[in-house]
Design a protein around this motif. Sequence first.
Motif, PDB file in Angstrom:
ATOM      1  N   MET A   1       4.140  22.363   7.290  1.00  0.00           N
ATOM      2  CA  MET A   1       5.133  22.006   8.288  1.00  0.00           C
ATOM      3  C   MET A   1       5.227  23.155   9.291  1.00  0.00           C
ATOM      4  N   THR A   2       5.177  22.856  10.551  1.00  0.00           N
ATOM      5  CA  THR A   2       5.263  23.895  11.571  1.00  0.00           C
ATOM      6  C   THR A   2       6.708  24.213  11.884  1.00  0.00           C
ATOM      7  N   GLN A   3       6.920  25.429  12.376  1.00  0.00           N
ATOM      8  CA  GLN A   3       8.271  25.860  12.747  1.00  0.00           C
ATOM      9  C   GLN A   3       8.740  25.051  13.953  1.00  0.00           C
ATOM     10  N   PRO A   4       9.866  24.357  13.860  1.00  0.00           N
ATOM     11  CA  PRO A   4      10.355  23.548  14.964  1.00  0.00           C
ATOM     12  C   PRO A   4      10.845  24.403  16.126  1.00  0.00           C
ATOM     13  N   SER A   5      10.940  23.773  17.276  1.00  0.00           N
ATOM     14  CA  SER A   5      11.456  24.473  18.450  1.00  0.00           C
ATOM     15  C   SER A   5      12.921  24.798  18.245  1.00  0.00           C
ATOM     16  N   SER A   6      13.385  25.886  18.869  1.00  0.00           N
ATOM     17  CA  SER A   6      14.757  26.347  18.640  1.00  0.00           C
ATOM     18  C   SER A   6      15.783  25.604  19.482  1.00  0.00           C
ATOM     19  N   ASP A   7      15.351  24.678  20.334  1.00  0.00           N
ATOM     20  CA  ASP A   7      16.311  24.003  21.200  1.00  0.00           C
ATOM     21  C   ASP A   7      16.729  22.641  20.666  1.00  0.00           C
ATOM     22  N   SER A   8      16.315  22.299  19.449  1.00  0.00           N
ATOM     23  CA  SER A   8      16.663  20.985  18.932  1.00  0.00           C
ATOM     24  C   SER A   8      16.951  21.063  17.440  1.00  0.00           C
ATOM     25  N   ILE A   9      18.011  20.404  17.013  1.00  0.00           N
ATOM     26  CA  ILE A   9      18.308  20.368  15.585  1.00  0.00           C
ATOM     27  C   ILE A   9      17.678  19.153  14.928  1.00  0.00           C
ATOM     28  N   THR A  10      17.174  18.223  15.706  1.00  0.00           N
ATOM     29  CA  THR A  10      16.670  16.987  15.133  1.00  0.00           C
ATOM     30  C   THR A  10      15.287  17.127  14.511  1.00  0.00           C
ATOM     31  N   ASP A  11      14.557  18.192  14.779  1.00  0.00           N
ATOM     32  CA  ASP A  11      13.228  18.337  14.198  1.00  0.00           C
ATOM     33  C   ASP A  11      13.222  19.221  12.957  1.00  0.00           C
ATOM     34  N   LEU A  12      14.367  19.578  12.453  1.00  0.00           N
ATOM     35  CA  LEU A  12      14.498  20.345  11.218  1.00  0.00           C
ATOM     36  C   LEU A  12      15.196  19.456  10.203  1.00  0.00           C
ATOM     37  N   PRO A  13      14.580  19.231   9.042  1.00  0.00           N
ATOM     38  CA  PRO A  13      15.246  18.369   8.053  1.00  0.00           C
ATOM     39  C   PRO A  13      16.592  18.944   7.620  1.00  0.00           C
ATOM     40  N   ILE A  14      17.625  18.108   7.699  1.00  0.00           N
ATOM     41  CA  ILE A  14      18.983  18.466   7.318  1.00  0.00           C
ATOM     42  C   ILE A  14      19.476  17.384   6.369  1.00  0.00           C
ATOM     43  N   SER A  15      20.021  17.814   5.225  1.00  0.00           N
ATOM     44  CA  SER A  15      20.472  16.834   4.245  1.00  0.00           C
ATOM     45  C   SER A  15      21.773  17.280   3.596  1.00  0.00           C
ATOM     46  N   THR A  16      22.624  16.320   3.283  1.00  0.00           N
ATOM     47  CA  THR A  16      23.839  16.623   2.535  1.00  0.00           C
ATOM     48  C   THR A  16      23.553  16.655   1.038  1.00  0.00           C
ATOM     49  N   THR A  17      22.372  16.199   0.633  1.00  0.00           N
ATOM     50  CA  THR A  17      21.972  16.246  -0.766  1.00  0.00           C
ATOM     51  C   THR A  17      21.188  17.532  -1.025  1.00  0.00           C
ATOM     52  N   PHE A  18      20.830  17.762  -2.287  1.00  0.00           N
ATOM     53  CA  PHE A  18      20.111  18.977  -2.633  1.00  0.00           C
ATOM     54  C   PHE A  18      18.636  18.724  -2.905  1.00  0.00           C
ATOM     55  N   ASP A  19      18.156  17.585  -2.446  1.00  0.00           N
ATOM     56  CA  ASP A  19      16.722  17.318  -2.468  1.00  0.00           C
ATOM     57  C   ASP A  19      16.361  16.656  -1.142  1.00  0.00           C
ATOM     58  N   LEU A  20      15.086  16.568  -0.888  1.00  0.00           N
ATOM     59  CA  LEU A  20      14.614  15.999   0.370  1.00  0.00           C
ATOM     60  C   LEU A  20      13.418  15.113   0.045  1.00  0.00           C
ATOM     61  N   PRO A  21      13.621  13.799  -0.043  1.00  0.00           N
ATOM     62  CA  PRO A  21      12.529  12.902  -0.400  1.00  0.00           C
ATOM     63  C   PRO A  21      11.318  13.106   0.517  1.00  0.00           C
ATOM     64  N   GLY A  22      10.143  13.188  -0.109  1.00  0.00           N
ATOM     65  CA  GLY A  22       8.910  13.380   0.642  1.00  0.00           C
ATOM     66  C   GLY A  22       8.546  14.840   0.854  1.00  0.00           C
ATOM     67  N   PHE A  23       9.391  15.755   0.357  1.00  0.00           N
ATOM     68  CA  PHE A  23       9.146  17.183   0.518  1.00  0.00           C
ATOM     69  C   PHE A  23       9.314  17.897  -0.824  1.00  0.00           C
ATOM     70  N   ALA A  24       8.555  18.966  -0.990  1.00  0.00           N
ATOM     71  CA  ALA A  24       8.721  19.845  -2.137  1.00  0.00           C
ATOM     72  C   ALA A  24       9.404  21.120  -1.656  1.00  0.00           C
ATOM     73  N   ILE A  25      10.386  21.579  -2.412  1.00  0.00           N
ATOM     74  CA  ILE A  25      11.064  22.825  -2.065  1.00  0.00           C
ATOM     75  C   ILE A  25      10.217  23.970  -2.609  1.00  0.00           C
ATOM     76  N   GLU A  26       9.693  24.788  -1.711  1.00  0.00           N
ATOM     77  CA  GLU A  26       8.860  25.919  -2.113  1.00  0.00           C
ATOM     78  C   GLU A  26       9.680  27.166  -2.414  1.00  0.00           C
ATOM     79  N   ARG A  27      10.756  27.344  -1.668  1.00  0.00           N
ATOM     80  CA  ARG A  27      11.550  28.564  -1.816  1.00  0.00           C
ATOM     81  C   ARG A  27      12.968  28.312  -1.322  1.00  0.00           C
ATOM     82  N   THR A  28      13.938  28.852  -2.035  1.00  0.00           N
ATOM     83  CA  THR A  28      15.336  28.814  -1.612  1.00  0.00           C
ATOM     84  C   THR A  28      15.671  30.166  -1.006  1.00  0.00           C
ATOM     85  N   LEU A  29      16.224  30.156   0.203  1.00  0.00           N
ATOM     86  CA  LEU A  29      16.508  31.397   0.924  1.00  0.00           C
ATOM     87  C   LEU A  29      17.972  31.805   0.855  1.00  0.00           C
TER      88      LEU A  29
END
Length: 117
Positions: A1-29
């Motif tokens: 996944m490439t780093q999204p542009s800093s002028d938009s929040i819509t290209d960064l996955p945001i979830s109220t849950t603690f998982d993200l279907p279709g993605f693997a969590i590699e690291r918690t920051l």
Amino acid sequence: MTQPSSDSITDLPISTTFDLPGFAIERTLGLSWGLIVRSVGTVKGISGGFRALRAGEVPQYTEVVNAARHTALERLVTHVRELGGNAVLGVRFDSSDVGGGLAEIIAYGTAVVVRPL
């Protein structure tokens, strides 16, 4: 996944849950947040005050709170990116009165690095 542009929040996955279907969590920051302290303003405060005397929604206040939440979310995304994350999980909003007609709005969540499955 490439780093999204800093002028938009819509290209960064945001979830109220603690998982993200279709993605693997590699690291918690860790915890990330976006904060704004907002005033209603004199004109909206006066006209909103008159509206508040009647029952129902006070659009002047709704508009200010909605804009503040959007700003808090944008700042949350900025903080996630500063931490090196490309997604944020467990997103929540909170607000409190800080006195003098000022309200604090905070958006917070967990910054993570994810990759598509």
